[in-house]
Scaffold this motif. Structure first.
Motif, PDB file in Angstrom:
ATOM      1  N   LEU A   1       0.831  -1.202   0.000  1.00 57.06           N
ATOM      2  CA  LEU A   1       0.000   0.000   0.000  1.00 57.06           C
ATOM      3  C   LEU A   1       0.868   1.255   0.000  1.00 57.06           C
ATOM      4  O   LEU A   1       0.607   2.201  -0.754  1.00 57.06           O
ATOM      5  CB  LEU A   1      -0.940   0.003   1.215  1.00 57.06           C
ATOM      6  N   ILE A   2       1.911   1.267   0.800  1.00 61.27           N
ATOM      7  CA  ILE A   2       2.812   2.427   0.831  1.00 61.27           C
ATOM      8  C   ILE A   2       3.490   2.598  -0.525  1.00 61.27           C
ATOM      9  O   ILE A   2       3.653   3.715  -1.019  1.00 61.27           O
ATOM     10  CB  ILE A   2       3.847   2.289   1.966  1.00 61.27           C
ATOM     11  N   GLY A   3       3.883   1.506  -1.155  1.00 62.16           N
ATOM     12  CA  GLY A   3       4.483   1.583  -2.490  1.00 62.16           C
ATOM     13  C   GLY A   3       3.534   2.204  -3.506  1.00 62.16           C
ATOM     14  O   GLY A   3       3.935   3.030  -4.336  1.00 62.16           O
ATOM     15  N   CYS A   4       2.263   1.817  -3.442  1.00 59.44           N
ATOM     16  CA  CYS A   4       1.262   2.405  -4.336  1.00 59.44           C
ATOM     17  C   CYS A   4       1.091   3.898  -4.072  1.00 59.44           C
ATOM     18  O   CYS A   4       0.973   4.697  -5.005  1.00 59.44           O
ATOM     19  CB  CYS A   4      -0.073   1.690  -4.170  1.00 59.44           C
ATOM     20  N   LEU A   5       1.077   4.271  -2.810  1.00 61.37           N
ATOM     21  CA  LEU A   5       0.953   5.694  -2.469  1.00 61.37           C
ATOM     22  C   LEU A   5       2.177   6.481  -2.915  1.00 61.37           C
ATOM     23  O   LEU A   5       2.057   7.628  -3.364  1.00 61.37           O
ATOM     24  CB  LEU A   5       0.724   5.864  -0.964  1.00 61.37           C
ATOM     25  N   MET A   6       3.363   5.868  -2.821  1.00 60.61           N
ATOM     26  CA  MET A   6       4.581   6.541  -3.300  1.00 60.61           C
ATOM     27  C   MET A   6       4.506   6.763  -4.810  1.00 60.61           C
ATOM     28  O   MET A   6       4.907   7.811  -5.309  1.00 60.61           O
ATOM     29  CB  MET A   6       5.816   5.727  -2.939  1.00 60.61           C
ATOM     30  N   TYR A   7       3.995   5.776  -5.529  1.00 62.43           N
ATOM     31  CA  TYR A   7       3.823   5.920  -6.974  1.00 62.43           C
ATOM     32  C   TYR A   7       2.890   7.097  -7.284  1.00 62.43           C
ATOM     33  O   TYR A   7       3.172   7.919  -8.155  1.00 62.43           O
ATOM     34  CB  TYR A   7       3.277   4.625  -7.576  1.00 62.43           C
ATOM     35  N   ALA A   8       1.773   7.180  -6.566  1.00 64.14           N
ATOM     36  CA  ALA A   8       0.836   8.283  -6.776  1.00 64.14           C
ATOM     37  C   ALA A   8       1.496   9.620  -6.454  1.00 64.14           C
ATOM     38  O   ALA A   8       1.278  10.610  -7.158  1.00 64.14           O
ATOM     39  CB  ALA A   8      -0.412   8.089  -5.910  1.00 64.14           C
ATOM     40  N   THR A   9       2.317   9.643  -5.421  1.00 63.45           N
ATOM     41  CA  THR A   9       3.015  10.876  -5.042  1.00 63.45           C
ATOM     42  C   THR A   9       3.948  11.336  -6.150  1.00 63.45           C
ATOM     43  O   THR A   9       3.967  12.509  -6.519  1.00 63.45           O
ATOM     44  CB  THR A   9       3.826  10.657  -3.748  1.00 63.45           C
ATOM     45  N   ILE A  10       4.711  10.414  -6.680  1.00 61.91           N
ATOM     46  CA  ILE A  10       5.698  10.757  -7.703  1.00 61.91           C
ATOM     47  C   ILE A  10       5.028  11.147  -9.012  1.00 61.91           C
ATOM     48  O   ILE A  10       5.448  12.091  -9.677  1.00 61.91           O
ATOM     49  CB  ILE A  10       6.671   9.579  -7.917  1.00 61.91           C
ATOM     50  N   CYS A  11       3.988  10.453  -9.393  1.00 61.05           N
ATOM     51  CA  CYS A  11       3.387  10.665 -10.710  1.00 61.05           C
ATOM     52  C   CYS A  11       2.363  11.795 -10.773  1.00 61.05           C
ATOM     53  O   CYS A  11       2.333  12.527 -11.754  1.00 61.05           O
ATOM     54  CB  CYS A  11       2.748   9.373 -11.191  1.00 61.05           C
TER      55      CYS A  11
ATOM     56  N   TYR B   1       1.459  16.690  -3.350  1.00 62.83           N
ATOM     57  CA  TYR B   1       1.051  17.251  -2.063  1.00 62.83           C
ATOM     58  C   TYR B   1       0.758  16.198  -0.998  1.00 62.83           C
ATOM     59  O   TYR B   1       0.557  16.542   0.156  1.00 62.83           O
ATOM     60  CB  TYR B   1      -0.147  18.184  -2.233  1.00 62.83           C
ATOM     61  N   ILE B   2       0.755  14.914  -1.346  1.00 64.17           N
ATOM     62  CA  ILE B   2       0.600  13.887  -0.313  1.00 64.17           C
ATOM     63  C   ILE B   2       1.954  13.322   0.112  1.00 64.17           C
ATOM     64  O   ILE B   2       2.015  12.366   0.876  1.00 64.17           O
ATOM     65  CB  ILE B   2      -0.361  12.754  -0.747  1.00 64.17           C
ATOM     66  N   ALA B   3       3.033  13.930  -0.374  1.00 67.81           N
ATOM     67  CA  ALA B   3       4.383  13.412  -0.093  1.00 67.81           C
ATOM     68  C   ALA B   3       4.681  13.370   1.404  1.00 67.81           C
ATOM     69  O   ALA B   3       5.320  12.429   1.878  1.00 67.81           O
ATOM     70  CB  ALA B   3       5.440  14.250  -0.809  1.00 67.81           C
ATOM     71  N   PHE B   4       4.233  14.349   2.149  1.00 67.88           N
ATOM     72  CA  PHE B   4       4.553  14.389   3.572  1.00 67.88           C
ATOM     73  C   PHE B   4       3.968  13.183   4.303  1.00 67.88           C
ATOM     74  O   PHE B   4       4.673  12.452   4.992  1.00 67.88           O
ATOM     75  CB  PHE B   4       4.066  15.689   4.212  1.00 67.88           C
ATOM     76  N   ILE B   5       2.668  12.954   4.147  1.00 63.35           N
ATOM     77  CA  ILE B   5       2.032  11.854   4.888  1.00 63.35           C
ATOM     78  C   ILE B   5       2.538  10.505   4.397  1.00 63.35           C
ATOM     79  O   ILE B   5       2.752   9.586   5.186  1.00 63.35           O
ATOM     80  CB  ILE B   5       0.485  11.937   4.845  1.00 63.35           C
ATOM     81  N   VAL B   6       2.771  10.370   3.093  1.00 69.65           N
ATOM     82  CA  VAL B   6       3.299   9.107   2.564  1.00 69.65           C
ATOM     83  C   VAL B   6       4.702   8.856   3.111  1.00 69.65           C
ATOM     84  O   VAL B   6       5.049   7.731   3.486  1.00 69.65           O
ATOM     85  CB  VAL B   6       3.266   9.098   1.029  1.00 69.65           C
ATOM     86  N   GLY B   7       5.502   9.909   3.189  1.00 70.55           N
ATOM     87  CA  GLY B   7       6.842   9.773   3.766  1.00 70.55           C
ATOM     88  C   GLY B   7       6.801   9.366   5.229  1.00 70.55           C
ATOM     89  O   GLY B   7       7.585   8.525   5.680  1.00 70.55           O
TER      90      GLY B   7
END
Length: 159
Positions: A27-37, A41-47
């Protein structure tokens, strides 16, 4: 904020086994993909959530699912780039003198749309406000210089 998440880590074997059945790292990997692509603005919480992949708790899992629900509700939103006769590159940086050791970063915007960004744990503790600002500015300027060369090579802008 990091303290809150640390308190939520499982402490007993039963809690750890319960979390092992959940695909937290995926799930975190999927969220990181969404952050990068598409969603910088969700980079902080995903990090923040990514820091607990070794020992996630139920609160981390619930928070990650809330981020997914947010993405579902806002899937029609998109980055919009302005149209003009000339391109304008704007850079914003963020730093702090030992007050916020968790995050620092920059964002580069081209005609109002984000094209490059970074949000990361600060690796250097500055001894003065001026030094902290210089470090953040330098990191942002390295990326801005590279982006200018890249756009020039693409012949998108004139030098």
């Amino acid at each position: 904020m990091i303290f809150f998440f640390l308190v939520q880590c499982p402490k007993i074997d039963l809690e750890m086994k319960k979390m092992q059945s959940k695909p937290y790292a995926s799930l975190i990997g999927c969220l990181m993909y969404a952050t990068i692509c598409t969603r910088p603005y969700i980079a902080f919480i995903v990090g923040m959530l990514g820091r607990f992949q070794a020992n996630p708790g139920e609160a981390h899992w619930v928070t990650a699912k809330k981020v997914l629900r947010y993405l579902q509700r806002t899937k029609s939103y998109m980055l919009v780039y302005g149209r003009s006769n000339s391109l304008e590159l704007i850079r914003y940086t963020d730093s702090d003198l030992a007050g916020d050791v968790d995050e620092g970063g920059y964002i580069l915007m081209l005609n109002g749309g984000a094209v490059s960004w970074k949000s990361a744990k600060q690796t250097v503790i500055a001894t003065s406000t001026m030094e902290a600002e210089f470090v953040a500015c330098f990191e942002g300027m390295k990326q801005a210089a590279w982006l200018k060369i890249f756009l020039t090579d693409l012949k998108v802008v004139n030098t």
